[in-house]
Design a protein around this motif. Structure first.
Motif, PDB file in Angstrom:
ATOM      1  N   MET A   1       0.840  -1.193   0.000  1.00  0.00           N
ATOM      2  CA  MET A   1       0.000   0.000   0.000  1.00  0.00           C
ATOM      3  C   MET A   1       0.875   1.243   0.000  1.00  0.00           C
ATOM      4  N   THR A   2       0.588   2.169  -0.897  1.00  0.00           N
ATOM      5  CA  THR A   2       1.340   3.408  -0.986  1.00  0.00           C
ATOM      6  C   THR A   2       0.972   4.323   0.186  1.00  0.00           C
ATOM      7  N   THR A   3       1.995   4.846   0.837  1.00  0.00           N
ATOM      8  CA  THR A   3       1.745   5.756   1.952  1.00  0.00           C
ATOM      9  C   THR A   3       1.314   7.117   1.417  1.00  0.00           C
ATOM     10  N   ILE A   4       0.220   7.624   1.972  1.00  0.00           N
ATOM     11  CA  ILE A   4      -0.302   8.927   1.566  1.00  0.00           C
ATOM     12  C   ILE A   4       0.006   9.928   2.669  1.00  0.00           C
ATOM     13  N   SER A   5       0.509  11.086   2.279  1.00  0.00           N
ATOM     14  CA  SER A   5       0.807  12.132   3.262  1.00  0.00           C
ATOM     15  C   SER A   5      -0.330  13.152   3.249  1.00  0.00           C
ATOM     16  N   PHE A   6      -1.062  13.229   4.362  1.00  0.00           N
ATOM     17  CA  PHE A   6      -2.187  14.152   4.461  1.00  0.00           C
ATOM     18  C   PHE A   6      -1.777  15.431   5.176  1.00  0.00           C
ATOM     19  N   LYS A   7      -2.353  16.538   4.756  1.00  0.00           N
ATOM     20  CA  LYS A   7      -2.169  17.800   5.456  1.00  0.00           C
ATOM     21  C   LYS A   7      -2.884  17.718   6.798  1.00  0.00           C
ATOM     22  N   LYS A   8      -2.278  18.263   7.837  1.00  0.00           N
ATOM     23  CA  LYS A   8      -2.888  18.240   9.165  1.00  0.00           C
ATOM     24  C   LYS A   8      -3.369  19.641   9.535  1.00  0.00           C
ATOM     25  N   THR A   9      -4.486  19.696  10.237  1.00  0.00           N
ATOM     26  CA  THR A   9      -5.000  20.991  10.673  1.00  0.00           C
ATOM     27  C   THR A   9      -4.043  21.613  11.688  1.00  0.00           C
ATOM     28  N   GLY A  10      -3.929  22.923  11.659  1.00  0.00           N
ATOM     29  CA  GLY A  10      -2.974  23.591  12.524  1.00  0.00           C
ATOM     30  C   GLY A  10      -3.371  23.663  13.977  1.00  0.00           C
ATOM     31  N   TRP A  11      -4.624  23.280  14.305  1.00  0.00           N
ATOM     32  CA  TRP A  11      -5.096  23.471  15.688  1.00  0.00           C
ATOM     33  C   TRP A  11      -5.048  22.209  16.541  1.00  0.00           C
ATOM     34  N   ILE A  12      -4.612  21.083  15.974  1.00  0.00           N
ATOM     35  CA  ILE A  12      -4.733  19.829  16.738  1.00  0.00           C
ATOM     36  C   ILE A  12      -3.586  19.583  17.716  1.00  0.00           C
ATOM     37  N   ASN A  13      -2.491  20.347  17.625  1.00  0.00           N
ATOM     38  CA  ASN A  13      -1.333  20.041  18.458  1.00  0.00           C
ATOM     39  C   ASN A  13      -1.490  20.412  19.925  1.00  0.00           C
TER      40      ASN A  13
ATOM     41  N   HIS B   1      -3.416  -1.730  16.330  1.00  0.00           N
ATOM     42  CA  HIS B   1      -3.569  -1.428  14.901  1.00  0.00           C
ATOM     43  C   HIS B   1      -2.790  -0.164  14.535  1.00  0.00           C
ATOM     44  N   PRO B   2      -1.456  -0.210  14.601  1.00  0.00           N
ATOM     45  CA  PRO B   2      -0.668   1.003  14.323  1.00  0.00           C
ATOM     46  C   PRO B   2      -0.837   1.523  12.901  1.00  0.00           C
ATOM     47  N   GLU B   3      -1.231   0.632  11.980  1.00  0.00           N
ATOM     48  CA  GLU B   3      -1.356   1.040  10.579  1.00  0.00           C
ATOM     49  C   GLU B   3      -2.460   2.075  10.355  1.00  0.00           C
ATOM     50  N   TYR B   4      -3.404   2.186  11.286  1.00  0.00           N
ATOM     51  CA  TYR B   4      -4.498   3.132  11.087  1.00  0.00           C
ATOM     52  C   TYR B   4      -4.051   4.589  11.220  1.00  0.00           C
ATOM     53  N   PHE B   5      -2.845   4.806  11.744  1.00  0.00           N
ATOM     54  CA  PHE B   5      -2.298   6.155  11.747  1.00  0.00           C
ATOM     55  C   PHE B   5      -1.995   6.643  10.326  1.00  0.00           C
ATOM     56  N   GLN B   6      -2.014   5.748   9.357  1.00  0.00           N
ATOM     57  CA  GLN B   6      -1.843   6.182   7.972  1.00  0.00           C
ATOM     58  C   GLN B   6      -2.993   7.098   7.548  1.00  0.00           C
ATOM     59  N   ALA B   7      -4.171   6.854   8.114  1.00  0.00           N
ATOM     60  CA  ALA B   7      -5.351   7.618   7.723  1.00  0.00           C
ATOM     61  C   ALA B   7      -5.813   8.605   8.789  1.00  0.00           C
ATOM     62  N   PHE B   8      -5.417   8.381  10.053  1.00  0.00           N
ATOM     63  CA  PHE B   8      -5.958   9.167  11.163  1.00  0.00           C
ATOM     64  C   PHE B   8      -4.878   9.980  11.867  1.00  0.00           C
ATOM     65  N   ASP B   9      -5.293  11.128  12.399  1.00  0.00           N
ATOM     66  CA  ASP B   9      -4.385  11.988  13.163  1.00  0.00           C
ATOM     67  C   ASP B   9      -4.195  11.484  14.586  1.00  0.00           C
ATOM     68  N   ALA B  10      -5.265  10.951  15.172  1.00  0.00           N
ATOM     69  CA  ALA B  10      -5.238  10.542  16.575  1.00  0.00           C
ATOM     70  C   ALA B  10      -5.993   9.223  16.741  1.00  0.00           C
TER      71      ALA B  10
END
Length: 430
Positions: A1-13, A210-219
């Protein structure tokens, strides 16, 4: 599976989450009734409101008198029990004006038995050859499974999610049982939906499992930690059992992914007991941990009361508010610290977390978080005994302020503190 890099919202940190159980929040149990609580929650310091599912509930095989939030009958409507679509639009608008973000619960894995798709698109569902009917979801007979091998179902699901972004301007999704749905669907959904808006994505999925789900999710949820802390308290396990779990999360999440910390939520409260049933005298110390360790903290409906009863899941059972909100200031202090001190930013490579060495290593969890000149020092006596704690670590030095008492403490020389059973101490140095 190709890793996709998603933009993250600036307010979640440095955000936090407050889970809203509309049904049990007010006697009316409506969107408009809850809206009256927004000023109080904003004063407390809440940033992100997570609403449990607001969609209509299936009537066929319904449980209890009102049914389960998680047995949806229509993905693009509002449950009349709660109000109207306009009510929710107005609530989101009001929340945004006050500085909140709003995310909604999304139940992609399954629906109720009389969801509109069972009539219009029965091919969207898995079927059970033994019954020649829809396939019952694992362990829950009021819901049925969707078929994510069907491309048409995937597009219909994504379109339904897009509805809430374009119609109500929501800021993200908390995805129920995310790991029960194929990861490639979530990757497809996020790719498509973020053409509309950069969203926050929270998965009900533990990264240890399920560490792989961080590919799609921020948290992602920290279920393992929640269960292990309950075992720690009830079975009097050694503190090292918690240390090992923290190291696992740290290894998986690093400075990129976000663990979500909590002491209770809707599932835990209703089915396994309140935080006080589970953690007793340790409940507040573990809450302090949730706000000060690397990650995102969550508060559930009523914790600021505090709520000490299990809320019914399928029937009306309003939180017994008394107007006092005894833990309002406790959470306000922690929320402000999380928001304002850079040392508590999450998923930030410039923040360092040090586990400290003390003279009470077997009972006290002590750590220092640091970003530049900003520091937060935390000591949690996770035992039922008074402890004299000496900090044997050169990283702690200088003047710190106790965030609760506002007293100053000089750690330049004397680094000895007396801690009461289950006491928590949080110090700040800016």
């Amino acid at each position: 599976m190709t890793t996709i890099s998603f933009k993250k919202t600036g307010w979640i940190n440095n955000t936090n989450i407050y889970e809203v159980n509309l049904r049990q929040y007010t006697p009316a149990g409506t969107i408009n009734a809850f809206a009256q609580e927004l000023p109080r929650l904003r004063d407390m310091g809440v940033h992100t409101l997570w609403f449990m599912p607001i969609t209509p509930i299936a009537q066929k095989k319904m449980k209890g008198t009102l049914g389960s939030y998680y047995a949806c009958s229509d993905y693009t409507s509002v449950n009349p029990e709660f109000g109207t679509l306009d009510d929710f639009r107005n609530l989101v608008r009001q929340a945004h004006e006050m500085g909140f973000k709003v995310i909604i619960d999304w139940v992609a894995n399954h629906t109720g038995w009389d969801h509109i798709w069972t009539k219009t698109h029965p091919e969207y569902f898995e079927h059970d050859p033994a019954t020649n009917d829809f396939k019952v979801a694992s362990g829950m007979d009021d819901i049925i499974e969707l078929d994510f091998q069907n491309p048409a179902l995937r597009m219909a699901m994504i379109d339904a999610m897009k509805f809430w972004i374009t119609e109500c301007d929501i800021d993200g999704f908390r995805c129920d049982l995310a790991f029960w749905v194929e990861l490639d669907f979530w990757l497809e959904a996020r790719t498509e939906l973020e053409k509309t808006k950069t969203l926050f994505w929270l998965a009900e999925s533990d990264p240890i499992e399920h560490p792989e789900y961080f590919q799609a999710f921020d948290a992602c949820y920290t279920w393992t930690w929640m269960h292990k802390t309950e075992d720690f308290y009830k079975k009097q396990l050694p503190l090292s059992t918690l240390d090992s779990v923290l190291k696992q999360y740290d290894s998986i999440c690093g400075n990129t992914h976000i663990p979500l910390w909590f002491t209770t939520n809707h599932d835990e409260n209703s089915w396994n007991g309140t935080e006080y049933e589970k953690y007793g005298d340790a409940a507040k110390a573990l809450a302090v941990f949730s706000f000060t360790w690397n990650g995102m903290p969550m508060i559930y409906t009523g914790q600021e009361l505090p709520n000490t009863k299990r809320l019914k899941f399928f029937d009306r059972d309003t939180v017994e508010w008394d107007g006092h909100y005894q833990l309002h200031d406790f959470y306000k202090t922690l929320l402000a610290l999380k928001t304002n001190n850079p040392a508590l930013r999450t998923a930030d490579a410039t923040v360092t977390t040090y586990l400290l060495t003390t003279s009470a290593q077997e009972n006290v969890l002590a750590y220092l978080r640091k970003k530049g000149n900003s520091e937060v020092l935390v000591l949690l006596n996770l035992s039922n005994e008074k402890k004299l704690v000496e900090i044997n670590d050169a990283a702690v030095k200088g003047n710190y302020t106790d965030v609760f008492s506002k007293a100053s403490n000089d750690f330049g020389g004397n680094k000895v503190l007396e801690m009461q059973p289950w006491e928590y101490l949080v110090f700040e140095k800016k």
